[in-house]
Design an enzyme around this catalytic site. Structure first.
Site, PDB file in Angstrom:
ATOM      1  N   ASP A 151      44.685  44.325  33.163  1.00  0.00           N
ATOM      2  CA  ASP A 151      44.018  43.504  34.163  1.00  0.00           C
ATOM      3  C   ASP A 151      42.720  44.228  34.516  1.00  0.00           C
ATOM      4  O   ASP A 151      42.548  45.415  34.221  1.00  0.00           O
ATOM      5  CB  ASP A 151      44.890  43.265  35.401  1.00  0.00           C
ATOM      6  CG  ASP A 151      44.406  42.036  36.179  1.00  0.00           C
ATOM      7  OD1 ASP A 151      43.239  41.611  35.969  1.00  0.00           O
ATOM      8  OD2 ASP A 151      45.170  41.482  36.996  1.00  0.00           O
TER       9      ASP A 151
HETATM   10  C1  BGC Z   1      43.000  38.865  37.784  1.00  0.00           C
HETATM   11  C2  BGC Z   1      43.269  38.352  36.410  1.00  0.00           C
HETATM   12  C3  BGC Z   1      42.001  37.833  35.800  1.00  0.00           C
HETATM   13  C4  BGC Z   1      40.971  38.955  35.795  1.00  0.00           C
HETATM   14  C5  BGC Z   1      39.654  38.566  35.173  1.00  0.00           C
HETATM   15  C6  BGC Z   1      41.833  39.815  37.848  1.00  0.00           C
HETATM   16  O1  BGC Z   1      41.496  39.985  39.157  1.00  0.00           O
HETATM   17  O2  BGC Z   1      44.139  39.493  38.319  1.00  0.00           O
HETATM   18  O3  BGC Z   1      44.238  37.353  36.476  1.00  0.00           O
HETATM   19  O4  BGC Z   1      42.232  37.333  34.526  1.00  0.00           O
HETATM   20  O5  BGC Z   1      40.728  39.327  37.131  1.00  0.00           O
HETATM   21  O6  BGC Z   1      38.963  37.698  35.971  1.00  0.00           O
END
Ligand code: BGC
Length: 748
Positions: free
Chosen positions: A296
């Protein structure tokens, strides 16, 4: 002395060898025909050929991305994997501030900083994204209980991703809805692992059918936003296996997902991004995952631990998996070359399989086409749950109803979705008022009153006199209308990534508004736009009719009109229990945690498992939803009655549409293990089918149950165990509306 010089000699040799490795193949000519460029060759052969041509530096370079892309390699012609957020559609933030300014704010866009402590997240929330088709949010998709439709949604999203030259979707989100406050509940499918699994498999298959990598996220146990970046989730092995992992397992083992995103939080004390048990033991070894693990965004905290635990690519930049930190670890032998090679193989495997090396960029194409919009509308319509229709106010009949009051802070606003990285900005969005006006034409008189201001959209600045005026205007309208629709619920500033919901109540002013309208007009219909359960006392007993429209994407307003006017009989069912009060929740007393940890002390008893076990009456149970029809269940049969281990069980029953219209029913099958040496839930969903029946039509519905429908996870045996004894089969229209029962014997 001898020892010392030997060591010195050895390290000189090691450094020389390492330098040779680094520069190996650098001068090689790959401009001509080489094996890895040949799409006719088997993928594994292409991988080995390309891997053999890469220098160590080039490999290490691929272990982190930049922004929303993996790093390309110009020398070898390795393309970047271009990623877009999901799951409600393709979300591509506009990259340039000037372009962003030109495009203006998004529908329902949250304010800057809504993402909480992570600064990059607040930046992302501020930036508008490229307009694309906005589908209903995850929980709404699950409310359709229609995997075929969800596969179509996935296909359509994949198609749009291809048009926009994206190769990978950061979707779906399959985390279990544990506490009703969870800021991303709207994005997740369900409180039930089986329902979440079916949705995940369908969605992933749809996306990947278009040559786009799907990413199942967030692995694992990212069930709350409160301290999500630091909190340690504590649970035992059986709970992990039975509740929190099944949707991931199904994504890997059934849908063949190409990417898994590691979660921000820790699990039992270890960061998910550097958790060898999760990433290597379970995911890669036990489940045989062949794709790659992406972190993540900024969820990596170390270099060596992360590399060795099984994470393959760090996003959105190489803070820890970079050349400066990694090359010395490799040269000193702390990180193995073979481990690095495995990571590259995994990424290349996905890239070759989806055809990325041969891919020609599209020069753009239509987005949000009528066909794509129709899929969004079908999903929105099928997601709507009719919760209460005590006086038969719905569907509206033109003979009885001539004037309609459309009231509420969510009437004129399209509540497309929740906030954060899942927020898709559509080209257009229909509010309920738009949808009703369009459908009503000139046959009905439509009046509109906002009724109250929305929290964080001016409510704070509204004086008590102004609030009283807003309510008064709505009451006067309701008093002179045959029916009053009150559109209430949340917005993307209230339900969002980055923080949990402050309250389970409707936002301030909304309960009062409903009560005032209910006193004025006996045909008051409350329509919710929420992504998670809200408390409905006291008004739920004062109104005859309640509908949940969720965050229904760009077509939500038209979908609501489809159902209110009876063009479609509602067929959505709750994928999550709606509770009467917070203290009824399984998470009560075990949420949000303290001192950096949260214990999932309710164990297996999440959602309806808890309400069943504790015998608590929910406001509306899991699996529940009314329709404009009635359905009769009969002739439940199970064969054989005595089942040998590993033998499948056939279950069948007849369902008749005994109502006046054509419509869909969701037949749900729960299993109860009657004789067990371990504690087991009262019942667990193990199969379901959505069927469409004409009025008067009967259909035989059949299910095949295998060991997975009977087994629990035994941590001592490290395996799933189905114990001999009696298993009850419970079939019905919701978890609390079991119409038929039978049983079979699992023989030793
Ligand atoms: C989220 C993810 C997301 C990523 C990219 C993170 O804050 O938890 O679900 O895909 O950001 O935007």
């Amino acid at each position: 002395m001898m020892m010392k010089s030997c060591r010195l000699h050895c390290s000189i040799v090691a450094v020389a060898l390492f330098a040779a490795l680094l520069s190996a193949a650098r001068s090689e000519d790959v401009s001509g025909p080489v094996s890895y460029k040949d799409p006719k060759l088997p993928v594994e052969q292409r991988i080995e050929d390309l891997l053999g041509r890469m220098t160590l530096e080039e490999k290490v370079n691929m272990l982190s991305g930049t922004g929303f892309e993996s790093r390309p390699n110009a020398r070898l012609g390795i393309p970047a994997i271009r990623m877009a957020d999901g799951p409600q559609g393709v979300r591509i933030p506009l990259p340039h501030p000037r372009r962003a300014a030109r495009a203006g704010g998004g529908t329902n866009a949250p304010s800057a900083g809504a993402g909480g402590s992570l600064s990059w997240l607040s930046g992302m929330l501020r930036d508008p994204s490229i307009p694309t088709t906005a589908f209903p949010s995850g929980v709404a998709l699950a409310a359709t209980w229609n995997p075929d439709l969800i596969e179509r949604v996935g296909r359509t999203i994949g198609e749009e991703a291809r048009t926009l030259n994206k190769d990978m979707m950061l979707a779906p989100c399959v985390n279990i809805q544990r506490a009703p406050q969870g800021g991303r509940n709207f994005e997740s499918y369900s409180e039930d692992p089986y329902l979440a699994s079916r949705m995940a498999v369908a969605y992933i298959k749809g996306i990947q059918s278009q040559g786009v990598i799907a990413t199942v996220k967030h692995f694992a146990a990212n069930n709350q936003e409160f301290e999500r970046g630091t909190i340690s989730v504590k649970m035992d092995e059986r709970v992990l296996r039975e509740i929190y992992l099944p949707a991931f397992r199904a994504a890997v083992c059934e849908a063949g997902v190409w990417s898994v995103m590691s979660a921000y939080n820790k699990l039992n004390g270890t960061w998910c991004s550097e958790n060898p048990y999760l990433l290597t033991e379970i995911l890669k070894k036990e489940w045989g995952f062949k794709g790659f693990v992406v972190s993540d965004w900024s969820a990596v905290h170390s270099t060596l631990e992360t590399v060795n635990a099984g994470l393959d690519i760090e996003m959105p930049k190489g803070e820890f998996l970079n050349r400066e930190l990694l090359l010395p670890l490799i040269s000193s032998g702390k990180a193995q070359q073979a481990v690095i090679d495995d990571k590259i193989r995994r990424m290349l495997r996905a890239m070759f399989t989806i055809g990325l090396f041969e891919r020609q960029d599209s020069d753009g194409g239509p987005i949000d086409t009528p066909e794509q919009r129709a899929v969004a509308r079908a999903a929105a319509t099928q997601s709507i749950v009719l919760l209460k229709n005590a006086d038969g106010v719905l569907p509206l009949t033109p003979r009885k109803v001539h004037s309609i009051a459309v009231i509420g802070p969510n009437a004129g606003a399209a509540r497309v979705g929740g906030g954060g990285s899942a927020m898709v900005r559509p080209i257009y969005a229909a509010s309920p008022l738009d949808g009703i006006r369009l459908r009503a034409g000139t046959r009905f008189r439509i009046g509109y009153a906002q009724g109250c201001a929305m929290e964080e959209e001016g409510a704070e600045k509204t004086t008590s006199e102004a609030s009283a005026d807003l309510i008064q205007e709505a009451v006067s309208l309701a008093a002179t209308s045959d029916v009053a629709f009150v559109f209430v619920g949340d917005s993307s500033r209230i339900e969002s990534e980055g923080f949990d919901r402050k309250s389970l109540e409707l936002p301030p002013g909304q309960n009062e508004l409903i009560e005032a309208i209910a006193k004025t007009n006996k045909n008051t219909v409350v329509v919710l736009a929420v992504g998670a359960p809200v408390l409905m006392k006291p008004w739920v007993d004062q109104v005859s009719t309640v509908v949940n429209g969720w965050f229904g994407g760009e077509e939500a307003g038209n979908a609501i009109a489809d159902v209110l006017f009876g063009d479609v009989s509602p067929s959505g069912r709750l994928p999550v229990t709606f509770l009467k009060e917070w203290k009824d929740s399984p998470a009560y007393g075990h949420y949000p945690g303290e001192n950096g940890a949260v214990g999932y002390d309710e164990g297996l008893y999440v959602g309806y498992r808890h309400f069943d076990k504790q015998n608590i009456e929910p406001q509306f149970p899991f699996g529940y939803g009314l329709s404009y029809n009635t359905f009769e269940y009969s002739d439940l049969k199970v064969t054989p009655g005595k089942v040998a281990p590993n033998q499948p069980v056939q279950v069948s029953l007849n369902v008749r549409n005994s109502g006046p219209r054509d419509g869909a029913e969701v037949v749900q099958l729960y299993v109860h293990d009657v004789q067990s040496t371990v504690d087991r839930p009262v019942k667990e969903l193990k199969a379901f089918r959505k069927i469409v029946l004409k009025s008067g039509q009967t259909q035989t519905v059949s299910f095949t149950l295998d060991k997975t429908a009977m087994a629990f996870y035994d941590p001592a045996k490290k395996d799933w165990v189905a114990e001999p004894g009696v298993f009850e089969i419970l079939v019905g229209a919701s978890s609390r509306d079991i119409r038929l029962k039978t049983s079979f014997d699992l023989t030793p």
